[in-house]
Design a protein around this motif. Structure first.
Motif, PDB file in Angstrom:
ATOM      1  N   GLU B  73     -11.752 106.452 -29.207  1.00 28.18           N
ATOM      2  CA  GLU B  73     -13.726 106.650 -29.442  1.00 28.18           C
ATOM      3  C   GLU B  73     -14.067 107.618 -27.932  1.00 28.18           C
ATOM      4  N   ALA B  76     -12.953 111.178 -28.483  1.00 33.84           N
ATOM      5  CA  ALA B  76     -13.928 111.943 -29.727  1.00 33.84           C
ATOM      6  C   ALA B  76     -15.456 112.005 -29.167  1.00 33.84           C
ATOM      7  N   ARG B  77     -15.768 111.162 -28.274  1.00 35.72           N
ATOM      8  CA  ARG B  77     -17.063 111.540 -27.604  1.00 35.72           C
ATOM      9  C   ARG B  77     -17.194 112.614 -26.600  1.00 35.72           C
ATOM     10  N   PHE B  81     -12.103 116.259 -32.163  1.00 35.33           N
ATOM     11  CA  PHE B  81     -12.311 116.150 -33.374  1.00 35.33           C
ATOM     12  C   PHE B  81     -10.628 116.386 -34.064  1.00 35.33           C
ATOM     13  N   TYR B  97     -23.539 106.527 -44.191  1.00 34.53           N
ATOM     14  CA  TYR B  97     -23.723 105.597 -43.114  1.00 34.53           C
ATOM     15  C   TYR B  97     -22.821 105.539 -41.994  1.00 34.53           C
ATOM     16  N   PHE B  98     -21.435 106.045 -42.426  1.00 37.24           N
ATOM     17  CA  PHE B  98     -20.323 106.293 -41.582  1.00 37.24           C
ATOM     18  C   PHE B  98     -20.744 107.208 -40.614  1.00 37.24           C
ATOM     19  N   THR B 101     -23.474 106.813 -38.154  1.00 33.92           N
ATOM     20  CA  THR B 101     -23.007 105.905 -36.878  1.00 33.92           C
ATOM     21  C   THR B 101     -22.204 106.946 -36.066  1.00 33.92           C
ATOM     22  N   ALA B 102     -21.183 107.672 -36.686  1.00 34.39           N
ATOM     23  CA  ALA B 102     -20.502 108.177 -35.701  1.00 34.39           C
ATOM     24  C   ALA B 102     -21.171 109.043 -34.996  1.00 34.39           C
ATOM     25  N   SER B 105     -23.224 107.525 -32.312  1.00 37.06           N
ATOM     26  CA  SER B 105     -22.713 106.851 -31.012  1.00 37.06           C
ATOM     27  C   SER B 105     -22.062 107.772 -30.212  1.00 37.06           C
ATOM     28  N   ILE B 106     -21.824 108.973 -30.712  1.00 37.71           N
ATOM     29  CA  ILE B 106     -21.625 110.152 -30.047  1.00 37.71           C
ATOM     30  C   ILE B 106     -22.788 110.814 -29.307  1.00 37.71           C
ATOM     31  N   VAL B 142     -16.805 105.959 -47.899  1.00 31.45           N
ATOM     32  CA  VAL B 142     -15.755 106.814 -47.332  1.00 31.45           C
ATOM     33  C   VAL B 142     -14.524 107.234 -47.757  1.00 31.45           C
ATOM     34  N   GLN B 158     -17.577 116.560 -41.843  1.00 28.55           N
ATOM     35  CA  GLN B 158     -17.698 115.754 -40.630  1.00 28.55           C
ATOM     36  C   GLN B 158     -17.651 116.643 -39.335  1.00 28.55           C
ATOM     37  N   LEU B 162     -20.377 116.837 -36.632  1.00 30.40           N
ATOM     38  CA  LEU B 162     -20.052 116.253 -35.036  1.00 30.40           C
ATOM     39  C   LEU B 162     -19.937 117.153 -34.013  1.00 30.40           C
TER      40      LEU B 162
END
Ligand SMILES: Nc1ncnc2c1ncn2[C@@H]1O[C@H](COP(=O)(O)OP(=O)(O)OP(=O)(O)O)[C@@H](O)[C@H]1O
Ligand SMILES: [Mg+2]
Lengths: 480, 256
Positions: B73, B76-77, B81, B97-98, B101-102, B105-106, B142, B158, B162
């Motif tokens: 994680e 990813a942050r 990717f 929602y997924f 959330t992703a 959090s990033i 998902v 995605q 992101l």
């Protein structure tokens, strides 16, 4: 760190509701005998028929043994070492909340259940049971305007003895099982609810159970009667302090739905589960059963079970009325050394009766999770239908999931569908979430919530949110 | 941006990557090609931090930081990717929602304000256009029941939301029909930026007609045996991998 070892570290977290309220209590000596039962009945100033019934139950109980068929393991319970009555001391029964001990109000506040009506969630009426007695019931007058009776069981015995007499033990007779017999002998309070003909109860009714005193068992009884064409949604929540010894909670819930009536009963059970080594925690041995007495009636059980050291519980439906419907939606989570043996019984007696069972078991740590379900189609139940689905999710290598579906069909027109699955939480799923920036802990919680979706959607809105949070908390530390 | 030196990695006790060296600079697009089982996905997963892949030797730096010690994680942050060769299904959790959330959090990790539902929806709608994704997919769980092509579309969608610094796209072109390939390729092209790098794992030269790479590498049995410009891809298309295998064996014989 590997996801596996992460998951094994599950739940080293404190139980948030483990505090003790320092309050003077009126307790009776430990132990169980006819004297104790007479004492409890006298304390409650009960009519003769109640005492007789209790004594009959007690005498029957003496002939019974602990059930051994469930997949749970514990030391035999010493029934003589339990105190069967503990109540916060009150000079007289408080007439309004202003007379309730502030210490008690503060306790419920702390548990997130404010009892002052102005602070309450607008749509929920609460009956608060503290150890052996009900300390407050909110919105009583407002409901009375519609003819709805919502009060403590003790009050119902005093004010509506004819209803109590007619329905008490109608669904769960004291001969049913050992814990039901014990409860019938010593139960001290609980909630009572009657919805008159044609009334749709405008708010959620709820009972909040709190065990506080040490060495005390909680034996409450709930009786809900939905008269013809009525509807009620009922919620139940519970917590207890953290203590090293096991405490017994043996409740009985009886539901009766008359013609065209509907009862929706939701539980979020969060009794103290014991510490991470399996010490302490509540033994939750509960008998819950509903009778769809009338035609087109419906009873729906939804439960989210996250607490207790041991859960032994099978909310069931007896589908007597033609076209009646029984439903059971369950999420049971066991972590650390928790054990759960839970499920349902659907007894189809009437024609065109339908039942649905959706059970989601989640095991983590060393938790053991058993689904035990019975579907019985009797001879006259033409065109009965059942759909069952049991899914298990494993979060560690040391936990277990077990499924025991029993089916008994005596009518050849019955249609039964059963689906079951067991899966380990996918490392691929976890990795996928993490790769998108979601922490492993949030990912586990998300995957578990997704797994429980079908059940959560049956819960009333606020409760669903609560249940999701609770699962998150119960799984915290599950991943490092 | 990305610096891989002598990377050797194993899975289940078997060494798959036998020493990879690769440097990727901002703005570049690298294509990695190679036969089935040569270790392309393994490399991608090792870079993203998939558990179970052991590092035997070597070093990976991402913007100077030691990537190999970071949790997936955190990678990813930090801006990595991975577009999955086989996107994973998560029942009961909506795509919307997924991803929200992703993203949050990033963002949170970077000290940015989290987006509320409305703002997120607006952003998602805009990015959906990029890959011509059907809005109904957002409300579904998902990847659950998504067709192969829909899953791949969802991966690029995605990525668009992101906004990573380094995108590793593992066979994003596999299983796409011709029109979908064009759409997705143009989506990926639109995401090319001066400060963003991409590694495309692919079997088909065709993708590289749309997304012209700066470099093409051939991975063979856990080693990069040849690197070149985009003409290398054409050569491979024509000749296959056999000649490279032979050449490699000959070279090894000479060296030893
Ligand atoms: N978990 C695992 N256990 C055992 N072997 C594995 C595992 N994962 C990968 N491998 C092996 O590693 C090798 C490389 O696999 P990898 O998936 O990286 O190949 P690839 O180049 O992506 O192939 P493809 O083009 O088919 O996608 C294969 O031989 C594969 O079987
Ligand atoms: Mg691959």
């Amino acid at each position: 760190m590997s996801a596996n070892s992460n998951i094994e570290e599950l739940a080293n977290r404190e139980y948030k509701y483990g505090f003790v309220t320092d309050i003077e209590t009126d307790t009776i000596p430990r132990g169980l005998n006819e004297e104790i039962i007479r004492l409890i009945s006298a304390k409650k100033n009960e009519p003769e028929f109640m005492l007789d019934w209790r004594l009959k139950a007690y005498r029957h109980w003496q002939t019974m043994k602990d059930p051994t068929w469930a997949n749970v393991h514990f030391e035999p319970i010493n029934y003589q070492d339990i105190c069967y009555y503990a109540a916060p001391k009150m000079k007289s029964k408080p007439k309004s909340l202003d007379e309730v001990d502030p210490e008690l109000l503060a306790t419920y506040e702390k548990l997130g259940i404010p009892l002052r009506e102005r602070d309450l969630l607008a749509g929920v009426a609460v009956d608060a049971v503290f150890d052996s007695i009900s300390v407050a019931t909110t919105f009583k007058e407002k409901l009375a305007e519609l003819g709805i009776i919502f009060c403590s069981f003790s009050e119902a015995v005093q004010n509506h003895p004819e209803l109590v007499r007619r329905y008490l033990g109608d669904v769960v007779p004291f001969t049913d099982n050992l814990f039901a017999a014990l409860n019938s002998a010593v139960f001290s309070d609980g909630s009572f609810c009657y919805i008159p003909k044609g009334v749709r109860c405008p708010m959620e009714l709820s009972t909040y159970f709190r065990i506080n005193a040490a060495s005390t068992g909680q034996f409450e009884r709930t009786l809900i009667i939905a008269d013809e064409g009525s509807y009620v949604s009922y919620l139940e929540g519970c917590t207890a302090p953290m203590r090293d010894e096991n405490q017994l909670h043996a409740a009985v819930v009886e539901l009766i739905a008359h013609d065209n009536a509907q009862i929706k009963y939701s539980t979020v059970q969060n009794w103290y589960p014991g510490d991470k080594n399996g010490k302490g925690g509540i033994f939750n041995f509960v008998t819950k059963r509903g009778k769809c007495k009338g035609v087109n009636s419906k009873i729906s059980w939804t439960q989210v079970e996250t607490g207790s050291a041991i859960t032994w519980k099978y909310p069931s439906c007896i589908l007597m009325g033609d076209n009646s419907i029984g439903e059971f939606y369950s999420v049971a989570l066991t972590n650390n050394y928790q054990q759960a043996d839970t499920g349902t019984k659907m007894i189809h007696m009437g024609k065109n009766t339908r039942s649905t069972i959706v059970s989601k078991g989640i095991s983590a740590g060393h938790g053991q999770n058993t689904y035990r379900g019975m579907v019985k189609i009797l001879k006259n139940a033409d065109n009965a239908r059942n759909y069952s689905r049991c899914d298990s999710l494993l979060l560690s290598d040391k936990c277990g999931a077990h499924t025991f579906p029993y089916i008994e069909v005596k009518n050849s027109t019955a249609l039964m569908e059963h689906e079951a699955s067991t899966s380990k939480i996918g490392e691929d799923q976890l990795f996928y979430c993490q790769q998108r920036g979601i922490s492993s802990e949030a990912a586990v919680s998300m995957i578990v919530n997704g797994f429980c979706k079908e059940v959560f959607k049956e819960l009333p809105m606020e409760f669903a949110v609560e249940a999701q949070k609770l699962l998150g908390v119960s799984l915290e530390g599950c991943v490092g | 941006m990305l610096e891989i030196k002598g990377l050797r990695a194993q899975v289940e006790g078997k060494e798959i990557l036998h020493g990879i060296d690769l440097c990727v600079y901002p703005g570049e697009v690298h294509a990695i090609m190679g036969p089935n089982g040569s270790g392309k996905s393994t490399l991608a997963k090792v870079l993203a931090g998939r558990e179970g892949y052991g590092i035997v030797n070597g070093e990976v730096r991402f913007n100077g930081k030691n990537l190999l010690v970071m949790q997936p994680e955190d990678r990813a942050r930090a801006g990595i990717f991975l577009g999955f060769q086989y996107p994973v299904e998560i029942p009961g959790i909506s795509n919307m929602y997924f991803l929200k959330t992703a993203l949050n959090s990033i963002r949170k990790n970077r000290g940015l304000e989290e987006l509320d539902a409305m703002d997120f929806l607006a952003l998602a709608k805009e990015k959906m256009k990029l890959v011509d994704m059907d809005e109904s997919l957002m409300r579904r769980a998902v990847n659950e029941g998504f067709s192969g092509g829909e899953k791949k579309r969802n991966e690029i969608f995605q990525m668009a939301v992101l906004e990573p610094q380094l995108a590793i796209l593992d066979e994003t072109d596999s299983g796409l029909d011709i029109d979908a390939l064009k759409t997705i390729a143009s989506g990926i092209n639109a995401l090319r930026r001066q400060d963003r790098a991409m590694i495309l794992v692919t079997h088909y030269q065709r993708l590289l007609n749309y997304i012209v790479p700066n470099k093409v590498h051939v991975l063979l049995d856990g080693r990069i045996v040849r690197s070149g410009g985009k003409e290398l891809a054409l050569e491979l298309e024509e000749k296959g991998y056999g000649w490279l295998e032979e050449e490699t064996i000959r070279e090894q014989a000479v060296n030893s």
